[in-house]
Design a protein around this motif. Structure first.
Motif, PDB file in Angstrom:
ATOM      1  N   GLN A   1       0.855  -1.198   0.000  1.00 26.74           N
ATOM      2  CA  GLN A   1       0.000   0.000   0.000  1.00 26.74           C
ATOM      3  C   GLN A   1       0.884   1.238   0.000  1.00 26.74           C
ATOM      4  O   GLN A   1       1.965   1.255   0.594  1.00 26.74           O
ATOM      5  CB  GLN A   1      -0.906   0.013   1.227  1.00 26.74           C
ATOM      6  CG  GLN A   1      -1.771   1.267   1.336  1.00 26.74           C
ATOM      7  CD  GLN A   1      -2.705   1.254   2.531  1.00 26.74           C
ATOM      8  OE1 GLN A   1      -3.777   0.676   2.478  1.00 26.74           O
ATOM      9  NE2 GLN A   1      -2.288   1.881   3.628  1.00 26.74           N
TER      10      GLN A   1
ATOM     11  N   THR B   1       0.471   5.840  -0.181  1.00 23.84           N
ATOM     12  CA  THR B   1      -0.410   7.005  -0.261  1.00 23.84           C
ATOM     13  C   THR B   1      -0.461   7.507  -1.694  1.00 23.84           C
ATOM     14  O   THR B   1       0.508   7.401  -2.442  1.00 23.84           O
ATOM     15  CB  THR B   1       0.079   8.151   0.638  1.00 23.84           C
ATOM     16  OG1 THR B   1       1.443   8.423   0.329  1.00 23.84           O
ATOM     17  CG2 THR B   1      -0.061   7.799   2.108  1.00 23.84           C
TER      18      THR B   1
ATOM     19  N   ILE C   1      -4.027   4.638  -0.466  1.00 21.56           N
ATOM     20  CA  ILE C   1      -4.818   5.338   0.546  1.00 21.56           C
ATOM     21  C   ILE C   1      -4.696   6.833   0.298  1.00 21.56           C
ATOM     22  O   ILE C   1      -3.589   7.340   0.043  1.00 21.56           O
ATOM     23  CB  ILE C   1      -4.388   4.951   1.976  1.00 21.56           C
ATOM     24  CG1 ILE C   1      -5.269   5.655   3.019  1.00 21.56           C
ATOM     25  CG2 ILE C   1      -2.911   5.197   2.213  1.00 21.56           C
ATOM     26  CD1 ILE C   1      -5.108   5.089   4.428  1.00 21.56           C
TER      27      ILE C   1
ATOM     28  N   THR D   1      -8.516   3.211  -0.147  1.00 16.97           N
ATOM     29  CA  THR D   1      -9.026   3.557   1.174  1.00 16.97           C
ATOM     30  C   THR D   1      -9.014   5.074   1.332  1.00 16.97           C
ATOM     31  O   THR D   1      -8.026   5.729   0.998  1.00 16.97           O
ATOM     32  CB  THR D   1      -8.176   2.919   2.284  1.00 16.97           C
ATOM     33  OG1 THR D   1      -8.209   1.493   2.144  1.00 16.97           O
ATOM     34  CG2 THR D   1      -8.704   3.280   3.669  1.00 16.97           C
TER      35      THR D   1
ATOM     36  N   ALA E   1      -8.999   8.187   3.820  1.00 14.24           N
ATOM     37  CA  ALA E   1      -8.687   8.548   5.201  1.00 14.24           C
ATOM     38  C   ALA E   1      -9.560   9.721   5.640  1.00 14.24           C
ATOM     39  O   ALA E   1      -9.538  10.793   5.028  1.00 14.24           O
ATOM     40  CB  ALA E   1      -7.221   8.917   5.330  1.00 14.24           C
TER      41      ALA E   1
ATOM     42  N   MET F   1     -10.609   4.883   6.404  1.00 13.25           N
ATOM     43  CA  MET F   1      -9.729   4.743   7.557  1.00 13.25           C
ATOM     44  C   MET F   1     -10.046   5.841   8.553  1.00 13.25           C
ATOM     45  O   MET F   1     -10.197   7.010   8.181  1.00 13.25           O
ATOM     46  CB  MET F   1      -8.259   4.845   7.129  1.00 13.25           C
ATOM     47  CG  MET F   1      -7.262   4.451   8.227  1.00 13.25           C
ATOM     48  SD  MET F   1      -6.918   5.746   9.432  1.00 13.25           S
ATOM     49  CE  MET F   1      -5.772   6.769   8.517  1.00 13.25           C
TER      50      MET F   1
ATOM     51  N   GLU G   1      -4.241   0.313  10.339  1.00 17.89           N
ATOM     52  CA  GLU G   1      -2.924   0.891  10.079  1.00 17.89           C
ATOM     53  C   GLU G   1      -2.136   0.753  11.370  1.00 17.89           C
ATOM     54  O   GLU G   1      -2.544   1.279  12.410  1.00 17.89           O
ATOM     55  CB  GLU G   1      -3.053   2.351   9.669  1.00 17.89           C
ATOM     56  CG  GLU G   1      -1.727   3.027   9.391  1.00 17.89           C
ATOM     57  CD  GLU G   1      -1.884   4.464   8.924  1.00 17.89           C
ATOM     58  OE1 GLU G   1      -1.063   5.308   9.368  1.00 17.89           O
ATOM     59  OE2 GLU G   1      -2.809   4.753   8.132  1.00 17.89           O
TER      60      GLU G   1
END
Length: 271
Positions: free
Chosen positions: A32, A34, A53, A72, A74, A102, A166
């Motif tokens: 994963q 960002t 993410i 995902t 956040a 998340m 996380e």
């Protein structure tokens, strides 16, 4: 690729799903990173990552860059404050193309979302925005008692309905033992190799930060390129100003003129 329907009821394909992640726990690793821009998301997909993410507010451009990766969203602490904010933000992010959300919020918030079948990733270990409670930025679980307390938080997060967490800056051996004892898909951010998903920030992987955290490793040097761009920008601006003041810019190449006859006619009309 798996065929899915998005939360906006649109057919789509995903590289992985919540079901896949849970079924593969302890059997294979995932990656994963960002991604908060279209270009970053596109790069992650081209590089073969499994998951990305993004901040919830960036889901639309990120999904434009990657149609297929598990995304995902956040829900940043200070941007989604009340329970209503969180619920609305979660469903908006899912509608815009996210596959999960998340949140570093309480077990009650996780449970609220999970009761609506929202795939929730929690956040345990070091939560930087809450670091004052543990005396600053440091690893969490560095004593037997603290490690056991952390394990209990994982079990509470599991009971609240989170499918993933996380796991930030937890000792590797502690992370390994906890991961074996929870159904939660563990995502290691500075927590060693014994989790289910290996995770770093885009800027840390690409070498795009001046003060990277100890747990990161740079595989590129974008910061050097950005600094070179800054120098080149000033250099170009100075050269433009110098040529402009010296009468060298614009030259014939950057200018146009009326032909001689048309110009003389123009002057006659002026007179």
């Amino acid at each position: 690729m798996k065929n899915v329907y998005t939360w906006a009821a649109k057919p789509a394909k995903r590289s992985t799903t919540v079901g896949d992640l849970k079924a593969a726990k302890g059997k294979r690793k995932f990656t994963q990173v960002t991604a908060n821009t279209t270009d970053e998301a596109s790069a992650a997909e081209k590089a073969g990552f499994d998951m990305i993410i993004a901040n919830a507010k960036n889901v639309i451009p990120v999904r434009e860059g990657s149609k297929n990766l598990f995304l995902t969203a956040a829900l940043v602490l200070n941007e989604y404050v009340t329970a209503d904010d969180i619920m609305c933000g979660a469903f908006k992010a899912l509608e815009n193309g996210a596959d999960a959300v998340m949140t570093p919020r309480s077990m009650d918030i996780v449970e609220m979302l999970a009761k609506e079948d929202v795939p929730v990733m929690g956040h345990l270990g070091l939560v930087p925005r809450k670091s004052t409670w543990i005396g600053g930025l440091r690893a969490v679980g560095k004593t037997a008692n603290e490690a056991y307390e952390l394990f209990q938080k994982f079990k509470r997060l599991e009971d609240a309905g989170a499918f993933s967490a996380e796991c930030e800056v937890i000792p590797e051996n502690v992370m390994g033992e906890i991961s074996k004892r929870t159904d939660i898909v563990t995502v290691s951010l500075g927590s060693g190799r014994n989790a289910d998903v290996m995770y770093l920030f885009m800027e840390d992987i690409c070498g795009d930060t001046e003060n990277p955290p100890r747990h990161s490793k740079a595989y590129g040097n974008l910061l050097k390129l950005r600094n070179e761009i800054k120098v080149e920008r000033v250099k170009a601006l100075k050269a433009f100003k110098k040529d402009s003041m010296a009468g060298k810019f614009p030259s014939k190449k950057q200018s146009s003129n009326l032909d001689k006859n048309q110009f003389e006619e123009f002057l006659n009309q002026l007179d």
